[in-house]
Structure formats: structure tokens, C-alpha cells
Design a protein around this motif. Structure first.
Motif, PDB file in Angstrom:
ATOM      1  N   PHE A  82       0.803  -1.226   0.000  1.00 51.97           N
ATOM      2  CA  PHE A  82       0.000   0.000   0.000  1.00 51.97           C
ATOM      3  C   PHE A  82       0.833   1.272   0.000  1.00 51.97           C
ATOM      4  CE2 PHE A  82       0.510  -1.478   4.328  1.00 51.97           C
ATOM      5  CZ  PHE A  82       1.018  -0.349   4.971  1.00 51.97           C
ATOM      6  N   GLY A  83       2.126   1.178   0.364  1.00 54.71           N
ATOM      7  CA  GLY A  83       2.972   2.360   0.395  1.00 54.71           C
ATOM      8  C   GLY A  83       4.067   2.269   1.445  1.00 54.71           C
ATOM      9  N   ARG A  84       4.583   3.403   1.865  1.00 55.69           N
ATOM     10  CA  ARG A  84       5.669   3.505   2.850  1.00 55.69           C
ATOM     11  C   ARG A  84       5.066   3.563   4.249  1.00 55.69           C
ATOM     12  NH1 ARG A  84      10.900   2.369   2.909  1.00 55.69           N
ATOM     13  NH2 ARG A  84      12.165   3.758   4.174  1.00 55.69           N
ATOM     14  N   THR A  85       5.682   2.875   5.235  1.00 53.98           N
ATOM     15  CA  THR A  85       5.072   2.782   6.551  1.00 53.98           C
ATOM     16  C   THR A  85       6.091   2.455   7.628  1.00 53.98           C
ATOM     17  OG1 THR A  85       3.227   1.798   7.783  1.00 53.98           O
ATOM     18  CG2 THR A  85       4.508   0.326   6.372  1.00 53.98           C
ATOM     19  N   PHE A  86       5.728   2.749   8.876  1.00 49.14           N
ATOM     20  CA  PHE A  86       6.406   2.209  10.058  1.00 49.14           C
ATOM     21  C   PHE A  86       5.382   2.080  11.167  1.00 49.14           C
ATOM     22  CE2 PHE A  86       7.040   6.787  10.877  1.00 49.14           C
ATOM     23  CZ  PHE A  86       6.767   6.903  12.239  1.00 49.14           C
ATOM     24  N   VAL A  87       5.717   1.274  12.199  1.00 47.55           N
ATOM     25  CA  VAL A  87       4.805   1.032  13.311  1.00 47.55           C
ATOM     26  C   VAL A  87       5.568   1.159  14.622  1.00 47.55           C
ATOM     27  CG1 VAL A  87       3.213  -0.614  14.405  1.00 47.55           C
ATOM     28  CG2 VAL A  87       3.422  -0.560  11.908  1.00 47.55           C
ATOM     29  N   ILE A  88       4.959   1.915  15.565  1.00 51.47           N
ATOM     30  CA  ILE A  88       5.489   2.002  16.923  1.00 51.47           C
ATOM     31  C   ILE A  88       4.413   1.510  17.879  1.00 51.47           C
ATOM     32  CG2 ILE A  88       7.039   3.923  16.357  1.00 51.47           C
ATOM     33  CD1 ILE A  88       5.060   5.741  17.932  1.00 51.47           C
TER      34      ILE A  88
END
Length: 123
Positions: A100-106
């Protein structure tokens, strides 16, 4: 006729004041309401983010944190990751490209997942 629109998100937390401090630091935003059992943030798009003590919420909270996530769009995913990384957050996923695209998770202090993303532009 009902026209659905998202009004608020509630996260059930161990310590609303501790969680409120985390989100204040993360968002550079003060809550519009804050007490030992509840904090409320007004986000830019009109959606409210509530942090409610899982010990005082009615009806009683049975679910564990971390089974869902809240997502925030960002224009510069990597730049926000660098900024938030200086705030001692727990990183679950470093910036990467997904379908779906560029991402990060915290993760917040209670284990709720916070995803930042920029959708892949249509060609």
C-alpha cells in the motif's frame, strides 16, 4: 438517515496520565480534557482520541491491548520516524515499503500499535 463518520477512537489504558504524557510528547499536542481516569485529544481532522482507564471503563474491558492499530497519514514517513525515534518510542516495524505504500509502526506504553503511512501514489 445515518451518514457514518468517525467521531472518536478510545484506547483502554493502564494509566491515562502516563499515556497522555506519551501522546502529548509524540503529537506535540495538549489534551482538551485530562483526569486520572481519562484524557481526550482533539486531532486535526476533528476525530477525538480518548485514553480511558481500563479499570473504570463501562462496560468492563475484557480485550487486551495491541489487537488493533490506529493509523496516521504522513507526507514524510522517514522524517517522522527519525523525529519520533528521538522520543524513546518502542519500534515494532522500521520504515519500509509495503503493498500500500511507505510505513512504520510504533507502540504506546500499553501496547497499542500506531502505524504511520504514506499511500503509494497511483500511476
Amino acid at each position: 438517515m445515518f451518514n457514518p463518520s468517525l467521531g472518536f477512537i478510545l484506547l483502554f489504558v493502564e494509566n491515562p496520565l502516563k499515556s497522555s504524557a506519551f501522546y502529548q510528547n509524540l503529537f506535540n499536542l495538549s489534551p482538551i480534557e485530562e483526569s486520572p481516569t481519562f484524557s481526550l485529544f482533539a486531532l486535526q481532522n476533528g476525530v477525538m482520541l480518548g485514553l480511558w482507564s481500563k479499570f473504570t471503563a463501562e462496560p468492563k474491558v475484557e480485550a487486551c491491548a495491541g489487537a488493533q492499530e490506529i493509523g496516521f497519514p504522513a507526507i514524510e514517513v522517514d522524517a517522522l520516524y527519525e523525529e519520533w525515534g528521538k522520543k524513546e518510542v518502542t519500534v515494532l516495524q522500521k520504515p519500509c515499503d509495503m503493498d500500500f505504500g511507505r510505513t512504520f509502526v510504533i507502540q504506546d506504553p500499553d501496547g497499542h500499535r500506531i502505524r504511520v503511512y504514506k499511500l503509494r501514489e497511483e500511476i
